[in-house]
Every structure is written in structure tokens, then in C-alpha cells.
Design an enzyme around this catalytic site. Structure first.
Site, PDB file in Angstrom:
ATOM      1  N   ARG A  88      -5.493   5.836  -0.792  1.00  0.00           N
ATOM      2  CA  ARG A  88      -4.369   4.921  -0.960  1.00  0.00           C
ATOM      3  C   ARG A  88      -4.382   4.320  -2.363  1.00  0.00           C
ATOM      4  O   ARG A  88      -5.416   4.224  -3.011  1.00  0.00           O
ATOM      5  CB  ARG A  88      -4.439   3.741   0.032  1.00  0.00           C
ATOM      6  N   GLU A 132       0.815  -1.211   0.000  1.00  0.00           N
ATOM      7  CA  GLU A 132       0.000   0.000   0.000  1.00  0.00           C
ATOM      8  C   GLU A 132       0.848   1.261   0.000  1.00  0.00           C
ATOM      9  O   GLU A 132       1.968   1.266   0.513  1.00  0.00           O
ATOM     10  CB  GLU A 132      -0.944   0.020   1.194  1.00  0.00           C
ATOM     11  N   HIS A 191     -10.376   4.821   2.465  1.00  0.00           N
ATOM     12  CA  HIS A 191      -9.609   3.984   3.394  1.00  0.00           C
ATOM     13  C   HIS A 191     -10.030   2.527   3.351  1.00  0.00           C
ATOM     14  O   HIS A 191     -10.468   1.945   4.342  1.00  0.00           O
ATOM     15  CB  HIS A 191      -9.699   4.534   4.822  1.00  0.00           C
ATOM     16  N   ARG A 208      -2.113  11.056   7.145  1.00  0.00           N
ATOM     17  CA  ARG A 208      -2.012  10.400   5.837  1.00  0.00           C
ATOM     18  C   ARG A 208      -3.317  10.458   5.050  1.00  0.00           C
ATOM     19  O   ARG A 208      -3.345  10.169   3.867  1.00  0.00           O
ATOM     20  CB  ARG A 208      -1.584   8.940   6.016  1.00  0.00           C
TER      21      ARG A 208
END
Length: 131
Positions: free
Chosen positions: A102, A87, A122, A98
Site C-alpha cells: 500500500r 490508503e 500490510h 489486493r
């Protein structure tokens, strides 16, 4: 009344209540992989395009956790052996951490992945990145 009779009545009452209220004992259906539609590389946010470029370049990555193994515990991505997926963070403007975006890539060689997937929530949903 004996204990077993008491608990039998309690369980029957709970089951009746669940049926009456419409609550199902089944587990919720997990979100599905949206890879059928996919997402074109140029449709990613600019930070996603940059992350994708860094993946194929081998870094350097801005976050320490970038490149760590992704477990796919929720089985949202195609099932592969352990250690197959990695990831990477897609920066979120103005985020102090963050963020939730992703890119997860799978393959033997991190710089030449077999497939990459983008999630903006997420790991709840994924879309396969297509060129």
C-alpha cells in the site's frame, strides 16, 4: 482454604512461571516507522510508481477501496487528526486479491499530499517516499 487465598496462590504461581520462563507482562513493542531512511520514488516497484502517479493525478484507481481513510490505529505514522491519511493499493503481480502493498498519503488535498508512505507488509512497517 478461602477463595481469596486460593486465587492469590494461583496468581503468584503464574507470575513466578512468567518470570522463570522469561515472559514479560509488557506489551510488545510495535514496529517503527522507517521514515528516517525513506525510500526514493524510483526504488518503489513499478506498480508503486504507477500508484503514486495516480494519486497525484486523482485517479482513476483500479480498486474500490483506493482513497479510503486510513485510521493509523497502530500509530505507525505521525499522529494526525482523523481523516488525514488515505490508503491506496499497490498492485502485486499474480495476486488474486489486493495483496499487502500500500501507499498511505496524508494531507488536506488527496492530489497534493504532504507526505506519502510505502508499506510492503500490510501496515507493519512504513517508509516515507522521497523524490
Amino acid at each position: 482454604m478461602r477463595k481469596t487465598q486460593f486465587w492469590g496462590l494461583v496468581i503468584s504461581g503464574i507470575m513466578l512461571l512468567h518470570t522463570h520462563v522469561g515472559v514479560s507482562a509488557k506489551e510488545p513493542t510495535p514496529p517503527t516507522l522507517e521514515s528516517q531512511s525513506g525510500i526514493a520514488l524510483h526504488q518503489l516497484p513499478p506498480q508503486g510508481v504507477e500508484t503514486y502517479r495516480l494519486i497525484h493525478q486523482g485517479g482513476p484507481f483500479p480498486f474500490e477501496k483506493d482513497g479510503v481513510f486510513f485510521g493509523n490505529r497502530e500509530r505507525q505514522l505521525p499522529i494526525q487528526k482523523r481523516g488525514y491519511y488515505r490508503e491506496y493499493t499497490v498492485k502485486t503481480p499474480y495476486s488474486r486479491d489486493r495483496g499487502s502493498r500500500r501507499i498511505v498519503c496524508g494531507g488536506e488535498q488527496p492530489t497534493t499530499p504532504n507526505a506519502c508512505y510505502y508499506t510492503e507488509d500490510h501496515y507493519t512497517t512504513f517508509r516515507k517516499i522521497v523524490k
